[in-house]
Design a protein around this motif. Structure first.
Motif, mmCIF file in Angstrom:
data_model
loop_
_atom_site.group_PDB
_atom_site.id
_atom_site.type_symbol
_atom_site.label_atom_id
_atom_site.label_comp_id
_atom_site.label_asym_id
_atom_site.label_seq_id
_atom_site.Cartn_x
_atom_site.Cartn_y
_atom_site.Cartn_z
ATOM 1 N N ASP A 84 0.833 -1.208 0.000
ATOM 2 C CA ASP A 84 0.000 0.000 0.000
ATOM 3 C C ASP A 84 0.867 1.258 0.000
ATOM 4 O O ASP A 84 0.602 2.200 -0.761
ATOM 5 N N ASP A 85 1.893 1.275 0.850
ATOM 6 C CA ASP A 85 2.793 2.434 0.901
ATOM 7 C C ASP A 85 3.501 2.634 -0.432
ATOM 8 O O ASP A 85 3.611 3.754 -0.933
ATOM 9 N N THR A 86 3.971 1.541 -1.001
ATOM 10 C CA THR A 86 4.676 1.621 -2.277
ATOM 11 C C THR A 86 3.738 2.085 -3.379
ATOM 12 O O THR A 86 4.119 2.898 -4.226
ATOM 13 N N THR A 87 2.498 1.613 -3.352
ATOM 14 C CA THR A 87 1.516 2.023 -4.364
ATOM 15 C C THR A 87 1.249 3.516 -4.278
ATOM 16 O O THR A 87 1.226 4.214 -5.300
ATOM 17 N N VAL A 88 1.076 4.020 -3.069
ATOM 18 C CA VAL A 88 0.832 5.454 -2.888
ATOM 19 C C VAL A 88 2.031 6.255 -3.390
ATOM 20 O O VAL A 88 1.873 7.246 -4.113
ATOM 21 N N ASP A 89 3.239 5.819 -3.006
ATOM 22 C CA ASP A 89 4.452 6.517 -3.444
ATOM 23 C C ASP A 89 4.583 6.510 -4.957
ATOM 24 O O ASP A 89 4.903 7.535 -5.579
ATOM 25 N N LYS A 90 4.337 5.377 -5.564
ATOM 26 C CA LYS A 90 4.487 5.258 -7.023
ATOM 27 C C LYS A 90 3.429 6.084 -7.756
ATOM 28 O O LYS A 90 3.725 6.721 -8.763
ATOM 29 N N LYS A 91 2.190 6.072 -7.250
ATOM 30 C CA LYS A 91 1.138 6.878 -7.885
ATOM 31 C C LYS A 91 1.487 8.367 -7.794
ATOM 32 O O LYS A 91 1.300 9.110 -8.753
ATOM 33 N N ARG A 92 1.992 8.789 -6.631
ATOM 34 C CA ARG A 92 2.387 10.184 -6.467
ATOM 35 C C ARG A 92 3.537 10.516 -7.413
ATOM 36 O O ARG A 92 3.532 11.559 -8.077
ATOM 37 N N ALA A 93 4.514 9.629 -7.515
ATOM 38 C CA ALA A 93 5.650 9.854 -8.412
ATOM 39 C C ALA A 93 5.196 9.914 -9.866
ATOM 40 O O ALA A 93 5.691 10.744 -10.651
#
Length: 151
Positions: A84-93
């Motif tokens: 979940d954290d990685t998904t949020v970070d990647k979507k933001r990036a």
């Protein structure tokens, strides 16, 4: 007694001496009786039936299964949180990169238009320079003719 030396041929007669029971054979009934009494005593002392033993084993397996399930749930929760954290970070990036792409595309269009305008101005200046060179050459010829007429 009849005894065969090999599986082929007729049996042979052989007289043998009478057997004397060995001491281990004599002890054998005593050992068996003692072992039987010991087992009976142990069975009465523990008083665990085979069904109870199976139930104990199954309860142990259930407890172990619950522990493993809990450990797996904890591990899965940690992995899910990481995902979940990685998904949020990647979507933001990705969103930031898309915005940056739009800005860079606008910059490219702006610089391309500026370059085309400057290219047009350079062409105009080249034409002016060519005209001025022609004017200088014409003026130089006229002056040379005027000088020749004056002299």
């Amino acid at each position: 007694r009849l005894q065969r030396k090999s599986s082929f041929g007729p049996p042979r007669c052989r007289a043998s001496a009478p057997r004397v029971p060995s001491t281990t054979a004599m002890k054998s009934p005593f050992v068996l009786a003692s072992a039987g009494m010991l087992l009976a005593h142990v069975a009465r002392a523990s008083e665990v039936t085979p069904v109870q033993k199976v139930i104990e084993l199954m309860e142990g397996m259930l407890a172990k299964g619950k522990e493993e399930k809990h450990a797996e749930q904890v591990q899965f929760a940690a992995y899910k949180q990481f995902c979940d954290d990685t998904t949020v970070d990647k979507k933001r990036a990705i969103k930031e990169a898309e915005e940056q792409i739009e800005v860079l595309k606008a910059d490219i269009e702006s610089h391309t238009a500026h370059a085309a305008r400057l290219e047009k101005e350079i062409a105009e200046h080249d034409a002016d320079i060519a005209t001025w060179k022609g004017d200088v050459e014409a003026a130089s010829k006229i002056r040379a003719i005027d000088k020749a007429n004056y002299d």
